[in-house]
Design a protein around this motif. Structure first.
Motif, short mmCIF file in Angstrom:
data_model
loop_
_atom_site.label_atom_id
_atom_site.label_comp_id
_atom_site.label_asym_id
_atom_site.label_seq_id
_atom_site.Cartn_x
_atom_site.Cartn_y
_atom_site.Cartn_z
N VAL A 117 0.84 -1.21 0.00
CA VAL A 117 0.00 0.00 0.00
C VAL A 117 0.87 1.25 0.00
N LEU A 118 1.93 1.24 0.80
CA LEU A 118 2.82 2.40 0.85
C LEU A 118 3.54 2.60 -0.47
N VAL A 119 4.12 1.54 -1.02
CA VAL A 119 4.89 1.67 -2.26
C VAL A 119 3.97 2.06 -3.41
N ALA A 120 2.86 1.35 -3.58
CA ALA A 120 1.97 1.63 -4.70
C ALA A 120 1.29 2.99 -4.55
N GLY A 121 0.88 3.33 -3.33
CA GLY A 121 0.19 4.61 -3.13
C GLY A 121 1.10 5.81 -3.34
N LEU A 122 2.29 5.78 -2.74
CA LEU A 122 3.22 6.90 -2.91
C LEU A 122 3.69 7.01 -4.36
N ALA A 123 3.95 5.89 -4.99
CA ALA A 123 4.37 5.93 -6.40
C ALA A 123 3.26 6.49 -7.28
N THR A 124 2.02 6.15 -6.99
CA THR A 124 0.90 6.65 -7.79
C THR A 124 0.76 8.16 -7.65
N VAL A 125 0.80 8.65 -6.42
CA VAL A 125 0.68 10.10 -6.20
C VAL A 125 1.83 10.84 -6.88
N SER A 126 3.04 10.33 -6.72
CA SER A 126 4.20 11.00 -7.31
C SER A 126 4.13 11.00 -8.84
N VAL A 127 3.78 9.87 -9.43
CA VAL A 127 3.72 9.78 -10.90
C VAL A 127 2.64 10.71 -11.45
N VAL A 128 1.48 10.74 -10.81
CA VAL A 128 0.38 11.58 -11.31
C VAL A 128 0.75 13.06 -11.23
N VAL A 129 1.27 13.51 -10.09
CA VAL A 129 1.58 14.93 -9.91
C VAL A 129 2.73 15.35 -10.83
N LEU A 130 3.83 14.60 -10.81
CA LEU A 130 4.98 14.98 -11.63
C LEU A 130 4.68 14.86 -13.12
N SER A 131 3.92 13.86 -13.51
CA SER A 131 3.56 13.72 -14.93
C SER A 131 2.65 14.84 -15.38
N ALA A 132 1.71 15.25 -14.51
CA ALA A 132 0.84 16.37 -14.87
C ALA A 132 1.63 17.67 -15.01
N LEU A 133 2.57 17.91 -14.10
CA LEU A 133 3.40 19.11 -14.20
C LEU A 133 4.25 19.10 -15.46
N ALA A 134 4.91 17.98 -15.72
CA ALA A 134 5.77 17.90 -16.90
C ALA A 134 4.95 17.93 -18.18
N GLY A 135 3.79 17.26 -18.19
CA GLY A 135 2.95 17.28 -19.37
C GLY A 135 2.43 18.66 -19.70
N PHE A 136 2.04 19.40 -18.67
CA PHE A 136 1.60 20.79 -18.88
C PHE A 136 2.73 21.66 -19.41
N ALA A 137 3.94 21.47 -18.87
CA ALA A 137 5.07 22.26 -19.33
C ALA A 137 5.41 21.94 -20.79
N PHE A 138 5.43 20.67 -21.13
CA PHE A 138 5.74 20.30 -22.51
C PHE A 138 4.66 20.73 -23.49
N ALA A 139 3.43 20.80 -23.06
CA ALA A 139 2.32 21.12 -23.96
C ALA A 139 2.08 22.61 -24.12
N LYS A 140 2.22 23.40 -23.03
CA LYS A 140 1.75 24.78 -23.06
C LYS A 140 2.78 25.82 -22.69
N LEU A 141 3.95 25.44 -22.21
CA LEU A 141 4.95 26.42 -21.81
C LEU A 141 6.12 26.38 -22.79
N PRO A 142 6.32 27.43 -23.56
CA PRO A 142 7.44 27.43 -24.52
C PRO A 142 8.77 27.65 -23.81
#
Length: 317
Positions: A117-142
Motif C-alpha cells: 500500500v505504501l509503495v503503490a500509493g506513494l508511487a501513484t501520487v508521485s507519478v500523477v503529480v509529476l507527470s501532470a506538471l511535466a505534461g503541462f510544461a511540454f504542452a503549453k509552456l514554450p
C-alpha cells in the motif's frame, strides 16, 4: 390611321423587407425547437437486441468467472479444491483461511500488505503529480529544448525494464538502501509514459486562450496549474493513477530482488505461500483474494473519473 393602344400593366407592389431578415423571431425560434426535437428523435438510442444482452452476459462471465472461482476456492478446504468435479458454490472456510494467512509468521502477509500500500500509493501520487506538471510544461509552456527533452522522455519508454535491474540494484547498494522499502519506491517516482500521456491530453484539452486569459488576470503559472489545468486533466490523471497503482501493486521481480525477508510486498508474500514441497491451495487462494481486493477498491474509487474521461473524449470526437 388608328393608333394601337398598348395596355398598361400595373407595377408590382413591393413590400419592404423586415429588419433582421424575412422571418419573425417567433418563427425562427419555433423552427429551431422543431429541428432540435427532430435531431433528438433521430439520434435516440435504439433498443438493445437479445444478441447484445447475450454478448454482454458472456463477456461478464468470462471476466468475472476467475474472480468468482477464486472466492469459491478461498472458502473451501484443500480436500474440496482437489475434488472432481470441483465445487461451484462458496463454502464456509473463508474466515478460517484468511486467519491462517495472517497467522503465518514465515510470510508476514499483514506487513506485506502495508508495504505494498505504501509503495503503490506513494508511487501513484508521485507519478500523477509529476507527470501532470511535466505534461503541462511540454504542452503549453514554450522553452528552449522542449522537443529534444520530450524525445529523451519518449526514448526512456523504449528501454526494457529488465535491462535496468542490475544498474538500479548497484545504485541502491551504493546509496545504502538495498534491502529497505525505499529501494522499491525511488526508481518509480516518475514515469516516461505518464509524462507523454499527460502531455498529449493537455495539448488537446486545454485551449491556449484559457491560459492567456488567466495570465491577463494576473494568475501565476502555479495558480494556473492547480486552479485551471489540473481540474481539466483529472480524467487522464485518474486513468494514469489506476494504471500506475496496478503496475506497482503487481510488480514482483524488482521487490523480489531488492527487498529482504523482513520487508516483503504482496507478490513476494504470495510466492512464499506457494513455495515449498507442499502447497496449501486454500491458503494461496485466500492470500490471492486479499491481494486482489485493493485493486477492486481503487477501480471503484477512480471508475467514475475514468468513465467520465471516456465519455468526454467521445463527445469531443
Amino acid at each position: 390611321m388608328t393608333q394601337t393602344q398598348i395596355p398598361v400593366v400595373p407595377a408590382a407592389t413591393t413590400v419592404p423587407p423586415r429588419a433582421g431578415g424575412d422571418r419573425s423571431p417567433q418563427v425562427s425560434r419555433r423552427r429551431t425547437r422543431s429541428l432540435a426535437r427532430a435531431a433528438a428523435r433521430s439520434t435516440s438510442a435504439t433498443p438493445a437486441t437479445p444478441l447484445v444482452y447475450l454478448t454482454l452476459a458472456v463477456s461478464v462471465l468470462i471476466a468475472a468467472g476467475p474472480l468468482y472461482y477464486m472466492v469459491v476456492m478461498a472458502s473451501r478446504p484443500n480436500s474440496d479444491i482437489t475434488s472432481i468435479p470441483p465445487p461451484l458454490t462458496p463454502g464456509d472456510q473463508l474466515g478460517a483461511n484468511i486467519s491462517r494467512v495472517f497467522a503465518n509468521q514465515d510470510v508476514m502477509f499483514g506487513q506485506a500488505m502495508l508495504n505494498s500500500v505504501l509503495v503503490a500509493g506513494l508511487a501513484t501520487v508521485s507519478v500523477v503529480v509529476l507527470s501532470a506538471l511535466a505534461g503541462f510544461a511540454f504542452a503549453k509552456l514554450p522553452f528552449k529544448g522542449r522537443n529534444a527533452l520530450l524525445l529523451i522522455v519518449i526514448g526512456t519508454m523504449m528501454v526494457p525494464v529488465q535491462l535496468g535491474l542490475v544498474p538500479l540494484y548497484m545504485l541502491m547498494g551504493k546509496l545504502g538502501l538495498a534491502g529497505t522499502l525505499p529501494s522499491a519506491l525511488l526508481p518509480f517516482l516518475v514515469s516516461g509514459f505518464g509524462v507523454f500521456m499527460m502531455r498529449q491530453y493537455a495539448a488537446q484539452a486545454i485551449p491556449n486562450e484559457l491560459i492567456e486569459a488567466a495570465r491577463v488576470d494576473g494568475a501565476s503559472t502555479t495558480r494556473i496549474f492547480f486552479s485551471i489545468v489540473f481540474p481539466i486533466l483529472r480524467p487522464a490523471a485518474a486513468v494514469l493513477g489506476l494504471l500506475t497503482f496496478m503496475e506497482r501493486w503487481n510488480d514482483f521481480l524488482w521487490p523480489y530482488l531488492t527487498l529482504d525477508a523482513e520487508h516483503p510486498t504482496v507478490q513476494v508474500a504470495l510466492s512464499r505461500l506457494s513455495g515449498g514441497y507442499y502447497t496449501d491451495q486454500a491458503l494461496v487462494m485466500a492470500g490471492t483474494l486479499l491481494g486482489t481486493l485493493p485493486l477492486v477498491v481503487v477501480f471503484i474509487v477512480f471508475g467514475r473519473q475514468i468513465i467520465g474521461g471516456i465519455m468526454q473524449g467521445g463527445v469531443k470526437g
